[in-house]
Design an enzyme around this catalytic site. Structure first.
Site, mmCIF file in Angstrom:
data_model
loop_
_atom_site.group_PDB
_atom_site.id
_atom_site.type_symbol
_atom_site.label_atom_id
_atom_site.label_comp_id
_atom_site.label_asym_id
_atom_site.label_seq_id
_atom_site.Cartn_x
_atom_site.Cartn_y
_atom_site.Cartn_z
ATOM 1 N N ASN A 9 -7.366 2.784 10.527
ATOM 2 C CA ASN A 9 -6.787 2.014 11.625
ATOM 3 C C ASN A 9 -5.358 2.504 11.863
ATOM 4 O O ASN A 9 -4.461 2.207 11.082
ATOM 5 C CB ASN A 9 -6.808 0.520 11.234
ATOM 6 C CG ASN A 9 -6.109 -0.361 12.247
ATOM 7 O OD1 ASN A 9 -5.776 0.075 13.339
ATOM 8 N ND2 ASN A 9 -5.894 -1.615 11.867
ATOM 9 N N TRP A 10 -5.196 3.242 12.948
ATOM 10 C CA TRP A 10 -3.879 3.858 13.203
ATOM 11 C C TRP A 10 -2.887 2.877 13.818
ATOM 12 O O TRP A 10 -1.726 3.221 14.028
ATOM 13 C CB TRP A 10 -4.034 5.090 14.122
ATOM 14 C CG TRP A 10 -4.826 6.214 13.518
ATOM 15 C CD1 TRP A 10 -5.354 6.271 12.244
ATOM 16 C CD2 TRP A 10 -5.186 7.466 14.138
ATOM 17 N NE1 TRP A 10 -6.014 7.454 12.039
ATOM 18 C CE2 TRP A 10 -5.924 8.219 13.195
ATOM 19 C CE3 TRP A 10 -4.966 8.015 15.401
ATOM 20 C CZ2 TRP A 10 -6.438 9.484 13.473
ATOM 21 C CZ3 TRP A 10 -5.472 9.279 15.688
ATOM 22 C CH2 TRP A 10 -6.191 10.007 14.723
ATOM 23 N N LYS A 11 -3.365 1.688 14.169
ATOM 24 C CA LYS A 11 -2.503 0.662 14.772
ATOM 25 C C LYS A 11 -1.701 1.239 15.944
ATOM 26 O O LYS A 11 -2.203 2.115 16.656
ATOM 27 C CB LYS A 11 -1.613 0.041 13.694
ATOM 28 C CG LYS A 11 -2.440 -0.469 12.500
ATOM 29 C CD LYS A 11 -1.686 -1.367 11.580
ATOM 30 C CE LYS A 11 -2.600 -1.797 10.445
ATOM 31 N NZ LYS A 11 -2.007 -2.793 9.578
ATOM 32 N N HIS A 95 -8.781 -8.334 13.897
ATOM 33 C CA HIS A 95 -7.778 -7.912 12.911
ATOM 34 C C HIS A 95 -6.708 -9.003 12.825
ATOM 35 O O HIS A 95 -6.361 -9.630 13.826
ATOM 36 C CB HIS A 95 -7.150 -6.575 13.337
ATOM 37 C CG HIS A 95 -6.283 -5.990 12.273
ATOM 38 N ND1 HIS A 95 -5.002 -6.437 12.050
ATOM 39 C CD2 HIS A 95 -6.522 -5.047 11.336
ATOM 40 C CE1 HIS A 95 -4.483 -5.766 11.028
ATOM 41 N NE2 HIS A 95 -5.394 -4.924 10.569
ATOM 42 N N GLU A 97 -3.604 -8.956 12.710
ATOM 43 C CA GLU A 97 -2.455 -8.815 13.617
ATOM 44 C C GLU A 97 -2.796 -9.357 15.003
ATOM 45 O O GLU A 97 -1.933 -9.875 15.709
ATOM 46 C CB GLU A 97 -2.020 -7.337 13.672
ATOM 47 C CG GLU A 97 -1.291 -6.938 12.394
ATOM 48 C CD GLU A 97 -1.452 -5.482 11.991
ATOM 49 O OE1 GLU A 97 -1.840 -4.648 12.830
ATOM 50 O OE2 GLU A 97 -1.195 -5.180 10.808
ATOM 51 N N GLU A 167 -9.799 -8.457 4.670
ATOM 52 C CA GLU A 167 -8.418 -7.997 4.587
ATOM 53 C C GLU A 167 -7.499 -9.184 4.331
ATOM 54 O O GLU A 167 -7.113 -9.888 5.287
ATOM 55 C CB GLU A 167 -8.005 -7.316 5.895
ATOM 56 C CG GLU A 167 -8.820 -6.103 6.240
ATOM 57 C CD GLU A 167 -8.048 -5.186 7.190
ATOM 58 O OE1 GLU A 167 -7.826 -4.030 6.811
ATOM 59 O OE2 GLU A 167 -7.659 -5.629 8.271
ATOM 60 N N GLY A 173 -0.164 -3.877 4.725
ATOM 61 C CA GLY A 173 1.123 -3.240 4.980
ATOM 62 C C GLY A 173 2.233 -3.670 4.037
ATOM 63 O O GLY A 173 3.401 -3.392 4.274
ATOM 64 N N SER A 212 -3.420 -2.308 1.984
ATOM 65 C CA SER A 212 -2.680 -1.407 1.093
ATOM 66 C C SER A 212 -3.578 -0.531 0.212
ATOM 67 O O SER A 212 -3.243 -0.252 -0.939
ATOM 68 C CB SER A 212 -1.675 -2.188 0.248
ATOM 69 O OG SER A 212 -0.710 -2.807 1.080
ATOM 70 N N GLY A 233 -4.993 1.265 6.743
ATOM 71 C CA GLY A 233 -3.928 1.322 7.746
ATOM 72 C C GLY A 233 -2.994 2.479 7.462
ATOM 73 O O GLY A 233 -3.296 3.644 7.735
ATOM 74 N N GLY A 234 -1.843 2.178 6.880
ATOM 75 C CA GLY A 234 -0.784 3.168 6.670
ATOM 76 C C GLY A 234 -1.261 4.485 6.075
ATOM 77 O O GLY A 234 -0.877 5.566 6.548
#
Ligand code: PGA
Length: 251
Positions: A9-11, A95, A97, A167, A173, A212, A233-234
């Protein structure tokens, strides 16, 4: 046997230049054939990414799509049909967010989930509790409600062509990861909840862990019986790190 899956997930990250560089890194990875791999760029970059990954084993998904199947007057949104037309196979739904920052409710997400499936996409439903909810002992209640919302509205068969990502919000994150056992406990409960409706659907659905995940902790997480891969993610913004996570899912 459930096929492992790793999703990146590149957000809201990427420029044309950085996306091109990331794709170049991805296509040069030696990936195990036993793992399904998908990446989720911003809507702006979906076309570019889909074109560059054509003919590879990596598929593309969208981070979000509208709650309606058709095209029309809905400024700023993209429809699930348009997402398919651009070459996507998956879409993230719910998600944290989007639940927390964009205010998406279970009711809105039911529509998004249904519209995605009706358009030929496989939704990845994200569920998870906040730190306050975990500390109050409400993890299973919160996650259970997020799942029940779909089951009540669309029926258990909605999970035949879907993926679930657990999640925990406090792990996204933050560098804090749920321990493999903490994650496994929730995954087992999710499967048990689905099994009450239909054991076969529960056994077949892939449950990804997200929050994470990195190369250093992936193998331990993916080694748990009910963890079928990860939503990353990251760490998915670095091709080598992402590749190492994918290999961990293949072992
Ligand atoms: P993270 O994000 O890996 O950066 O924690 C996971 C996610 O939000 O899907």
């Amino acid at each position: 046997m459930r096929r492992p899956m790793v999703a990146g997930n590149w957000k809201m990250h990427g420029t044309r230049a950085s996306v091109a560089e990331l794709i170049e890194g991805l296509v040069n990875l030696a990936l195990p054939g036993s793992v399904d791999v998908a990446v989720f760029p911003t809507s702006l970059h979906i076309g570019l990414v889909a074109e560059c990954l054509e003919g590879t084993s990596i598929v593309v998904g969208a981070q979000n799509a509208a709650h309606e199947t058709g095209q029309g007057a809905l400024t700023g949104e993209v429809s699930p049909g348009q997402v398919v037309d651009m070459g996507c196979k998956f879409v993230l739904v719910g998600h944290s967010e989007r639940r927390q920052i964009m205010g998406e409710t279970n009711s809105v997400l039911n529509h998004k989930f249904a519209a995605a499936q009706a358009s030929g996409l496989t939704p990845i439903l994200c569920v998870g509790e906040t730190l306050e909810e975990r500390e109050a002992g409400k993890t299973l209640e919160v996650v259970g409600r997020q799942l029940d919302s779909i089951i009540e509205e669309l029926g258990i068969d909605a999970f035949v062509n879907a993926v679930i990502a657990y999640e925990p919000v406090w792990a996204i994150g933050t560098g804090l990861t749920a321990s493999p056992q903490q994650a496994q406990d929730v995954h087992a409960e999710i499967r048990a909840q689905l099994a009450k409706e239909n054991a076969e659907v529960a056994q077949g659905v892939r449950l990804l862990y997200g929050g994470s995940v990195k190369a250093a902790n992936a193998a331990e997480l993916f080694g748990m019986p009910d963890i079928d891969g990860g939503l990353i993610g990251g760490a998915s913004l670095n091709a080598d790190e992402f590749g190492a996570i994918i290999r961990a899912a293949g072992n």
